[in-house]
Write a protein that holds these residues in place. Sequence first.
Motif, PDB file in Angstrom:
ATOM      1  N   SER A  21      35.815   4.991 109.924  1.00 45.37           N
ATOM      2  CA  SER A  21      36.408   6.317 109.853  1.00 45.37           C
ATOM      3  C   SER A  21      36.427   6.850 108.424  1.00 45.37           C
ATOM      4  O   SER A  21      36.447   8.056 108.202  1.00 45.37           O
ATOM      5  N   ASN A  22      36.453   5.983 107.430  1.00 43.56           N
ATOM      6  CA  ASN A  22      36.458   6.402 106.023  1.00 43.56           C
ATOM      7  C   ASN A  22      35.050   6.639 105.487  1.00 43.56           C
ATOM      8  O   ASN A  22      34.891   7.217 104.440  1.00 43.56           O
ATOM      9  N   MET A  23      34.052   6.152 106.171  1.00 41.05           N
ATOM     10  CA  MET A  23      32.673   6.305 105.707  1.00 41.05           C
ATOM     11  C   MET A  23      32.238   7.756 105.501  1.00 41.05           C
ATOM     12  O   MET A  23      31.563   8.053 104.515  1.00 41.05           O
TER      13      MET A  23
ATOM     14  N   TYR B 156      40.133   7.074 100.087  1.00 39.97           N
ATOM     15  CA  TYR B 156      40.066   8.453 100.583  1.00 39.97           C
ATOM     16  C   TYR B 156      40.538   9.442  99.513  1.00 39.97           C
ATOM     17  O   TYR B 156      39.908  10.475  99.284  1.00 39.97           O
ATOM     18  N   ASP B 157      41.651   9.137  98.853  1.00 37.86           N
ATOM     19  CA  ASP B 157      42.191  10.048  97.831  1.00 37.86           C
ATOM     20  C   ASP B 157      41.195  10.241  96.692  1.00 37.86           C
ATOM     21  O   ASP B 157      40.982  11.370  96.217  1.00 37.86           O
ATOM     22  N   LEU B 158      40.602   9.144  96.266  1.00 40.19           N
ATOM     23  CA  LEU B 158      39.630   9.225  95.174  1.00 40.19           C
ATOM     24  C   LEU B 158      38.373   9.977  95.613  1.00 40.19           C
ATOM     25  O   LEU B 158      37.795  10.758  94.851  1.00 40.19           O
ATOM     26  N   ALA B 159      37.940   9.739  96.841  1.00 43.81           N
ATOM     27  CA  ALA B 159      36.767  10.446  97.369  1.00 43.81           C
ATOM     28  C   ALA B 159      37.048  11.944  97.457  1.00 43.81           C
ATOM     29  O   ALA B 159      36.186  12.786  97.137  1.00 43.81           O
ATOM     30  N   THR B 160      38.272  12.287  97.895  1.00 43.25           N
ATOM     31  CA  THR B 160      38.658  13.699  97.985  1.00 43.25           C
ATOM     32  C   THR B 160      38.657  14.357  96.606  1.00 43.25           C
ATOM     33  O   THR B 160      38.198  15.491  96.432  1.00 43.25           O
TER      34      THR B 160
ATOM     35  N   LEU C 281      34.772   8.987  89.767  1.00 41.97           N
ATOM     36  CA  LEU C 281      35.721   8.977  90.889  1.00 41.97           C
ATOM     37  C   LEU C 281      35.113   8.294  92.111  1.00 41.97           C
ATOM     38  O   LEU C 281      35.798   7.558  92.839  1.00 41.97           O
ATOM     39  N   LEU C 282      33.825   8.534  92.330  1.00 39.23           N
ATOM     40  CA  LEU C 282      33.147   7.899  93.464  1.00 39.23           C
ATOM     41  C   LEU C 282      33.095   6.384  93.285  1.00 39.23           C
ATOM     42  O   LEU C 282      33.332   5.622  94.236  1.00 39.23           O
ATOM     43  N   ASN C 283      32.792   5.958  92.057  1.00 39.59           N
ATOM     44  CA  ASN C 283      32.748   4.511  91.800  1.00 39.59           C
ATOM     45  C   ASN C 283      34.100   3.861  92.076  1.00 39.59           C
ATOM     46  O   ASN C 283      34.174   2.764  92.662  1.00 39.59           O
ATOM     47  N   LYS C 284      35.161   4.534  91.663  1.00 38.60           N
ATOM     48  CA  LYS C 284      36.507   4.007  91.914  1.00 38.60           C
ATOM     49  C   LYS C 284      36.813   3.991  93.408  1.00 38.60           C
ATOM     50  O   LYS C 284      37.436   3.049  93.925  1.00 38.60           O
ATOM     51  N   ALA C 285      36.370   5.066  94.102  1.00 35.88           N
ATOM     52  CA  ALA C 285      36.587   5.138  95.556  1.00 35.88           C
ATOM     53  C   ALA C 285      35.856   3.998  96.266  1.00 35.88           C
ATOM     54  O   ALA C 285      36.393   3.373  97.198  1.00 35.88           O
ATOM     55  N   GLU C 286      34.640   3.702  95.828  1.00 35.30           N
ATOM     56  CA  GLU C 286      33.865   2.630  96.445  1.00 35.30           C
ATOM     57  C   GLU C 286      34.518   1.277  96.210  1.00 35.30           C
ATOM     58  O   GLU C 286      34.526   0.408  97.102  1.00 35.30           O
ATOM     59  N   THR C 287      35.089   1.106  95.007  1.00 33.81           N
ATOM     60  CA  THR C 287      35.780  -0.144  94.704  1.00 33.81           C
ATOM     61  C   THR C 287      36.983  -0.321  95.629  1.00 33.81           C
ATOM     62  O   THR C 287      37.195  -1.408  96.206  1.00 33.81           O
TER      63      THR C 287
ATOM     64  N   ILE D 121      39.920  15.209 105.869  1.00 32.25           N
ATOM     65  CA  ILE D 121      39.419  14.093 106.670  1.00 32.25           C
ATOM     66  C   ILE D 121      40.616  13.245 107.082  1.00 32.25           C
ATOM     67  O   ILE D 121      41.475  12.924 106.245  1.00 32.25           O
ATOM     68  N   ALA D 122      40.696  12.870 108.311  1.00 25.48           N
ATOM     69  CA  ALA D 122      41.836  12.072 108.778  1.00 25.48           C
ATOM     70  C   ALA D 122      41.882  10.756 108.039  1.00 25.48           C
ATOM     71  O   ALA D 122      40.862  10.098 107.820  1.00 25.48           O
ATOM     72  N   ILE D 123      43.111  10.351 107.646  1.00 22.36           N
ATOM     73  CA  ILE D 123      43.277   9.099 106.913  1.00 22.36           C
ATOM     74  C   ILE D 123      43.483   7.982 107.921  1.00 22.36           C
ATOM     75  O   ILE D 123      44.450   7.958 108.665  1.00 22.36           O
ATOM     76  N   MET D 124      42.584   7.015 107.917  1.00 24.10           N
ATOM     77  CA  MET D 124      42.676   5.875 108.840  1.00 24.10           C
ATOM     78  C   MET D 124      42.248   4.636 108.101  1.00 24.10           C
ATOM     79  O   MET D 124      41.458   4.687 107.160  1.00 24.10           O
ATOM     80  N   SER D 125      42.766   3.511 108.537  1.00 26.06           N
ATOM     81  CA  SER D 125      42.441   2.251 107.862  1.00 26.06           C
ATOM     82  C   SER D 125      41.121   1.682 108.343  1.00 26.06           C
ATOM     83  O   SER D 125      40.611   0.723 107.780  1.00 26.06           O
TER      84      SER D 125
END
Length: 263
Positions: A11-13, A56-60, A39-45, A3-7
Amino acid sequence: MKIAIMSDIHSNMPALKEVLNKIKELKSLGFITNEPDNLLNKAETEYNNQNYKNAYDLATQSIEKSKEIKEYGIKSKNQIKQTKNNITFAKSNNINTTEAENLLNKAKTEFNKGNYKNAYDLATQSKNKIETQIDNLINLANSKINELQNLINKLNSQNIDTEELKTSLTNAKTKFNNKEYHLSLTTANQSVALANQILTAKQAIDNAKKLINQEKSKGNDVSDAEDLLNNAEIEFQNKNYKKYWRLLKNIAKEFAISCKYTI
């Protein structure tokens, strides 16, 4: 999936949405999802703190972990089921399954903890162990059947009745084809022992005849021994092997030099 990394928040949704879908799928399959959940909880935070790269890294990582759980969850579940069936089959063939069962129980424990890769590895060890034992039994039963066939051929060449042995051979082959390998081996083993006993008995008769002829050529009276031998041959033909061996022993007793001969 890359997934493209964007701020940009929107785009991160998709990354977070993908994680949610994968975790939902895993739960529907009955798998434990503690690691991807964390990992998802950390990504959401991180996402809420606008740390989009970290999110993005945590979601991946959560996505990859979810893929691993699905892969090894399914593989370990199937492997445990197959191994359990193999152990049941092995038990029906009188195979000692203790070691394989211990490994399988460890696999089940790891599975219930959600350690699916460990569960798969342990279940595979158990499966390999029990399959090796089954293969060994199959090879042994097949080898014993072949041995019996060779003995029957040998007995036939000496004009010895082998009908009983042939029936046993047929039974052993039938049990083998029905995957009753232990029973097949037992049947063949018993018949091999009998065939060897018959061959030994036949050799003993030949030795007794040789002994009698040697003594007869010396001018010794061997009439009693000849009578015993005739009776022994009758018992041999009637398959009364215990009585047959007693008669041969009596022949040996007729000669003081009997210890020099094998009867």
